[in-house]
Design an enzyme around this catalytic site. Structure first.
Site, PDB file in Angstrom:
ATOM      1  N   ALA A 246     -36.451  25.119   7.550  1.00 43.90           N
ATOM      2  CA  ALA A 246     -37.239  26.316   7.206  1.00 43.90           C
ATOM      3  C   ALA A 246     -38.292  26.591   8.287  1.00 43.90           C
ATOM      4  CB  ALA A 246     -37.912  26.147   5.848  1.00 43.90           C
ATOM      5  N   TYR A 247     -39.159  25.605   8.534  1.00 41.23           N
ATOM      6  CA  TYR A 247     -40.297  25.845   9.430  1.00 41.23           C
ATOM      7  C   TYR A 247     -39.873  26.121  10.870  1.00 41.23           C
ATOM      8  CZ  TYR A 247     -44.742  25.256  11.858  1.00 41.23           C
ATOM      9  OH  TYR A 247     -45.840  25.459  12.658  1.00 41.23           O
TER      10      TYR A 247
END
Ligand SMILES: NC(=O)c1ccc[n+]([C@@H]2O[C@H](COP(=O)([O-])OP(=O)(O)OC[C@H]3O[C@@H](n4cnc5c(N)ncnc54)[C@H](OP(=O)(O)O)[C@@H]3O)[C@@H](O)[C@H]2O)c1
Length: 246
Positions: A168-169
């Site tokens: 995600a990040y």
């Protein structure tokens, strides 16, 4: 119409703590008027008080980057207060629930991280665009991360140069870098310079204070990109050492 301010006006999103707070302090030290964008009333008020006590001309800007009406109201506040915006630092971001191995991460985590780290930046940037166009030397700084560098992710030692696997990040910062380039292309020929900056690995809430740099050190690249000369670069990705590969 409100007359344009004689002072340089900046807005920093997520400025109540961490690197964002130090960016606000650094821009304030230049004698600029700094909008402290923060979503929580108490945290925003405390940060503004601390900055003002340190001699910064700081004012609070209620701002949740994921909320259309909050962002619209923030633009209106700056218009009423200053009439224009010289510098926007898109700093607010979240890491999302960790760990983030691709095979085990809930898609909701990815959606939430992208909503804040990418769409939030687009939402804020577009709301502030009319105010930025009124500035003589407008600058946009997107706080990115070298963990979003595809070159480093695919290099010989990604764990060292691009951090742990995080579906995600890390891609949210790759996405943000790509978005930064798209803005630079559209805005070429205007006065606006837009660049991405990486603060290095900084001890903040975002990483459980495991980073090795101070928030003040992390803020330096944002201050540099916020103060670029009119013939400075646009559509690039920098850290303290220079250009970061895409
Ligand atoms: N720390 C590092 O090592 C590192 C490395 C590379 C890049 N970066 C980037 O540097 C920037 C600053 O990170 P940091 O380390 O200083 O993180 P941090 O201490 O966790 O601060 C993040 C800031 O963003 C705010 N924020 C989060 N979601 C928001 C939302 N929806 N609306 C408005 N504000 C929101 C937070 O507000 P609340 O207090 O309300 O949560 C906080 O003020 C981020 O873009 C991050 O990705 C950090």
């Amino acid at each position: 119409m409100v007359p344009m301010s004689a002072r340089t006006i900046a807005l920093v999103t997520g400025a109540n703590k961490g690197i964002g707070y130090e960016i606000a302090a650094g821009l304030g030290a230049l004698g600029w008027s700094v909008g402290v964008g923060a979503r929580d009333d108490q945290r925003r008020k405390a940060a503004v008080e601390r900055l003002c006590a340190a001699g910064v001309d700081a004012f609070g800007v209620p701002l949740d980057v994921t909320d259309d009406s909050s962002v619209t109201a923030a633009a209106r506040l700056i218009e009423d207060q200053a009439g224009c915006l010289d510098v926007l630092v898109n700093n607010a971001a979240i890491a999302g629930v960790m760990p983030q191995e691709p095979t085990r991460t809930d898609p909701a985590t990815i959606r939430t991280v992208v909503e804040t780290n990418v769409i939030g930046v687009i939402r804020v940037t577009n709301a502030m665009m009319p105010l930025l166009h009124r500035s003589a030397s407008p600058r946009i700084v997107n706080m990115s991360s070298s963990v979003g560098s595809l070159t480093r992710q695919s290099g010989p030692d990604p764990e060292q140069t691009a951090g742990p696997v995080a579906v995600a990040y890390a891609p949210s910062k790759t996405f943000l870098n790509a978005v930064t380039l798209q803005y630079a292309r559209e805005l070429s020929g205007t006065k606006i310079l837009i660049n991405a900056g990486c603060p290095g690995y900084v001890a903040t809430d975002l990483n459980g204070f495991r980073g090795v740099r101070t928030p003040e050190q992390g803020a330096a690249i944002a201050v540099k990109l916020a103060t670029l000369p009119d013939d400075g670069p646009t559509g690039k990705f920098f850290d303290d050492a220079g250009v970061v590969p895409w």
